[in-house]
Design a protein around this motif. Structure first.
Motif, PDB file in Angstrom:
ATOM      1  N   MET A   1      35.476  -9.373 -24.424  1.00  0.00           N
ATOM      2  CA  MET A   1      35.909  -8.969 -25.753  1.00  0.00           C
ATOM      3  C   MET A   1      37.235  -9.666 -26.057  1.00  0.00           C
ATOM      4  O   MET A   1      38.110  -9.767 -25.198  1.00  0.00           O
ATOM      5  CB  MET A   1      36.072  -7.457 -25.811  1.00  0.00           C
ATOM      6  N   ARG A   2      37.330 -10.142 -27.279  1.00  0.00           N
ATOM      7  CA  ARG A   2      38.542 -10.853 -27.690  1.00  0.00           C
ATOM      8  C   ARG A   2      39.224 -10.099 -28.828  1.00  0.00           C
ATOM      9  O   ARG A   2      38.553  -9.534 -29.691  1.00  0.00           O
ATOM     10  CB  ARG A   2      38.212 -12.275 -28.141  1.00  0.00           C
ATOM     11  N   PHE A   3      40.554 -10.171 -28.814  1.00  0.00           N
ATOM     12  CA  PHE A   3      41.352  -9.499 -29.835  1.00  0.00           C
ATOM     13  C   PHE A   3      42.424 -10.451 -30.338  1.00  0.00           C
ATOM     14  O   PHE A   3      42.997 -11.227 -29.562  1.00  0.00           O
ATOM     15  CB  PHE A   3      42.012  -8.232 -29.258  1.00  0.00           C
ATOM     16  N   VAL A  11      44.013 -12.134 -27.124  1.00  0.00           N
ATOM     17  CA  VAL A  11      44.083 -11.299 -25.923  1.00  0.00           C
ATOM     18  C   VAL A  11      42.651 -11.011 -25.481  1.00  0.00           C
ATOM     19  O   VAL A  11      41.821 -10.588 -26.290  1.00  0.00           O
ATOM     20  CB  VAL A  11      44.848  -9.993 -26.189  1.00  0.00           C
ATOM     21  N   HIS A  12      42.366 -11.249 -24.209  1.00  0.00           N
ATOM     22  CA  HIS A  12      41.026 -11.066 -23.664  1.00  0.00           C
ATOM     23  C   HIS A  12      40.937  -9.743 -22.916  1.00  0.00           C
ATOM     24  O   HIS A  12      41.829  -9.402 -22.138  1.00  0.00           O
ATOM     25  CB  HIS A  12      40.684 -12.201 -22.697  1.00  0.00           C
ATOM     26  N   LEU A  13      39.849  -9.012 -23.133  1.00  0.00           N
ATOM     27  CA  LEU A  13      39.565  -7.777 -22.411  1.00  0.00           C
ATOM     28  C   LEU A  13      38.244  -7.940 -21.676  1.00  0.00           C
ATOM     29  O   LEU A  13      37.239  -8.337 -22.275  1.00  0.00           O
ATOM     30  CB  LEU A  13      39.492  -6.583 -23.373  1.00  0.00           C
ATOM     31  N   ALA A  14      38.256  -7.606 -20.393  1.00  0.00           N
ATOM     32  CA  ALA A  14      37.056  -7.721 -19.565  1.00  0.00           C
ATOM     33  C   ALA A  14      36.924  -6.468 -18.710  1.00  0.00           C
ATOM     34  O   ALA A  14      37.831  -5.648 -18.641  1.00  0.00           O
ATOM     35  CB  ALA A  14      37.147  -8.961 -18.671  1.00  0.00           C
ATOM     36  N   LYS A 405      43.352  -6.861 -33.517  1.00  0.00           N
ATOM     37  CA  LYS A 405      42.084  -6.840 -34.237  1.00  0.00           C
ATOM     38  C   LYS A 405      40.992  -7.469 -33.371  1.00  0.00           C
ATOM     39  O   LYS A 405      41.141  -8.596 -32.882  1.00  0.00           O
ATOM     40  CB  LYS A 405      42.201  -7.593 -35.569  1.00  0.00           C
ATOM     41  N   GLU A 406      39.890  -6.719 -33.210  1.00  0.00           N
ATOM     42  CA  GLU A 406      38.790  -7.240 -32.414  1.00  0.00           C
ATOM     43  C   GLU A 406      38.124  -8.404 -33.121  1.00  0.00           C
ATOM     44  O   GLU A 406      37.859  -8.361 -34.321  1.00  0.00           O
ATOM     45  CB  GLU A 406      37.771  -6.140 -32.127  1.00  0.00           C
ATOM     46  N   LEU A 407      37.840  -9.452 -32.353  1.00  0.00           N
ATOM     47  CA  LEU A 407      37.188 -10.641 -32.891  1.00  0.00           C
ATOM     48  C   LEU A 407      35.689 -10.578 -32.611  1.00  0.00           C
ATOM     49  O   LEU A 407      35.241  -9.909 -31.679  1.00  0.00           O
ATOM     50  CB  LEU A 407      37.779 -11.897 -32.244  1.00  0.00           C
ATOM     51  N   PRO A 408      34.904 -11.260 -33.411  1.00  0.00           N
ATOM     52  CA  PRO A 408      33.442 -11.250 -33.200  1.00  0.00           C
ATOM     53  C   PRO A 408      33.075 -11.798 -31.820  1.00  0.00           C
ATOM     54  O   PRO A 408      33.794 -12.620 -31.263  1.00  0.00           O
ATOM     55  CB  PRO A 408      32.919 -12.163 -34.309  1.00  0.00           C
TER      56      PRO A 408
END
Length: 408
Positions: A1-3, A11-14, A405-408
């Motif tokens: 998930m990217r923000f 910012v990357h979330l894994a 903000k979450e990116l697609p």
């Protein structure tokens, strides 16, 4: 998930895949199919970040077989998964029925740790998405502390460990020159290890960097810290104080692992001790800590030792206890226990809630789902995927509250 952070950076979330046992490449591919893709689908996203754990045998297969590495990259893409970070702490056997102290070997005085981490960096450079130029690998904070006592020449072993990190930094520089991809390493402070706290990290990596009077710290552009919020909380560290100390020492936060420890506010009560006893299990080490009113930090290596009674070397019961047990983020333990989720929230706000992110790589790491008391364990793959997706959704909401903000 990217923000998207307000400063415009990503910012990357894994979530970390060490929750799924796999020692071979075949096992890793099965993880992607059976676990990672279902989590992505539950979140309704076209793309999900995973913090891949590659055990020694899986990593060696990929290093030796370029076609297998290309196949893994294709499989990630086909399942809507991406990798910007690896968990390089466990070397192998993390899914065994008994892990305990074995997770700390090989340490950074042993060539196998250097070679494995260098292999992971090479693999990560090949797995990074086309639009990402930097990856991170979290790793053992030098060694378990008892491997560095006076009998074993602590000073010499510490120098050897730091020397190995210098060697690794040189290999990472060469890797970037060859591939155009930068890989950074984060030492992950953990209770009981040589680097247990951020103060220990500053001692190893901070002031005195490069001075000839002692072991030189490795270069900061390659080697920094991975902040694990369960470990931070277990050691009763204040997030603001800890992160400010790293900032003043010019030590980068390469990566953050978002996790929560077990908290017992009244360990003197029989019902609390009974609840804690249910979390004492034979697979993983669950270091326990308490800070007494006089300011002293008391410690045991495992939860059953803490519960043995103060006369037998257990922890005193005059102040709250915290235990290194990564409990699920989205649902609190049943009373009378709680979790250290507030420490995670505070740390996350300090890391990415400011005008510029302190780190761009975030990883949810709850690897203890199947070590929970039997009544709390997910009883199917589907239930496990539900739980992991719920953890990621919680962190997604926390990031949104901080203005990302979450990116697609």
């Amino acid at each position: 998930m990217r923000f998207r952070h307000p400063d415009g950076s990503t910012v990357h979330l894994a979530y970390c895949t060490n929750v799924h046992p796999a020692e071979t490449l075949h096992g890793v591919l099965a993880q992607l199919r059976d676990h990672c893709e279902p989590v992505r689908r539950r979140l309704g996203r076209d793309r999900l970040g995973i913090g891949l754990w590659l055990a020694r045998d899986a990593a060696r297969t990929l290093v030796r077989d370029p076609a297998a590495l290309r196949g893994l990259r294709r499989e990630l893409g086909a399942r809507g998964l991406e990798v910007v970070t690896l968990n390089g702490f466990p070397y192998r056997g993390f899914g065994d029925s008994r892990v305990k102290y074995r997770v700390y070997r090989p340490d950074w005085t042993e060539p196998a740790r250097l070679d494995h981490t260098a292999d992971l960096a090479r693999l990560l450079a090949a797995l990074l998405p086309d639009d990402v130029a930097e990856g991170t690998v979290s790793t053992l904070p030098l060694a378990w502390r008892t491997d560095f006592d006076a009998v074993r020449d602590a000073a010499g072993r510490r120098a050897a460990a730091l020397g190995a990190l210098h060697t690794l930094a040189g290999r990472l520089d060469a890797l970037e020159e060859l591939t155009g991809r930068s890989v950074r390493i984060g030492l992950e402070p953990e209770p009981g290890c040589l680097i247990e706290t951020t103060a220990d990290a500053v001692d190893a990596l901070g002031p005195g960097r490069g001075e000839p009077s002692g072991p030189a710290a490795p270069p900061a552009h390659r080697i920094g810290v991975c902040v694990d919020t369960c470990h931070l909380a277990t050691s009763f560290e204040d997030p603001h104080t800890a992160l400010e100390a790293l900032r003043r020492a010019h030590i980068p936060v390469v990566k953050a692992q978002l996790s929560a420890a077990l908290h017992a506010e009244h360990p003197d009560r029989p019902d609390v001790r009974a609840a804690l006893r249910a979390f004492a299990e034979p697979r993983f080490l669950h270091q326990a800590r308490t800070r007494t009113p006089d300011g002293r930090l008391h410690a045991t290596d495992d939860l059953d030792e803490a519960l043995a009674g103060e006369a037998a070397g257990g922890l005193p019961c005059t102040a709250p206890w915290r235990t290194h047990f990564h409990v699920p983020l989205h649902t609190p333990p049943e009373p009378p226990l709680t979790s250290t989720l507030p420490v995670l929230r505070d740390t996350l706000a300090l890391l990415v809630g400011g005008p510029v992110p302190r780190t761009h790589h975030l990883e949810v790491e709850t690897y203890t789902w199947q070590a929970l008391p039997p009544g709390l364990r997910p009883r199917s793959r589907s239930r496990l995927a539900d739980g992991i997706a719920s953890e990621l959704a919680l962190v997604r909401d926390l990031l949104a509250d901080l203005g990302l903000k979450e990116l697609p």
